[in-house]
Enzyme design. Sequence first.
Site: not given
Length: 221
Positions: A127, A208
């Site tokens: 990710c 993120h």
Amino acid sequence: MDVGIVGATGQVGGVMRTLLAERDFPVDTLRLFASARTAGTTVEWNGRDITIEDAATAAYSGLDVALFSAGATASRAVAPVVASQGATVIDNSSAWRMDPDVPLVVPEVNADALRSVPKGIVANPNCTTMVAMPVLDPLHREAGLEAGDNFSAPIAFNVLAHAGDWVDDDSGETAEERKLRDESRKILGIPDLAVAGTCVRVPLYTGHSLSLNARFARPIS
């Protein structure tokens, strides 16, 4: 298309189900697979009830695409079986990312890698790596990316500087930091790219955030 989701009852599998419906993906038949624990239960999708099948024992023939989010161990065991029965497997785990015969793809960056899928399996990256690639790729094409250095060593005392297991050597890296380097090299096609990453845990609900310090071969505005 006839689509399957392996790991369909997990958190990511649930998001996959939602996105297929939200994006009106051209699904003729959707089949859902999970562990024996939830096999036989039903899940509502797009107005219909779908029975969960046991991923370990199911027959996968007839599927065009199989989306995997069942973890690396399950992917290593099941993905080749599914691919051998004719489906293209798109795997969300770390199991196949560094296999030289499996394209590691961020579509906005290296969709041309899909021209050759010898094992019938396509991987997507970690990710953190995935977030960085659409930014670094056009900069690399413009100015020649040489390094993604940030700090000379992993830092601490801000948030938890331990994302993933420690790798089994003297590097001081975690698995997440190792993935960031190795997967970036493969996706961008820069096998000697210097990457010093620090991956940390921050207590957020989702998402993120990346801070990148990149060095290039040529001047860039």
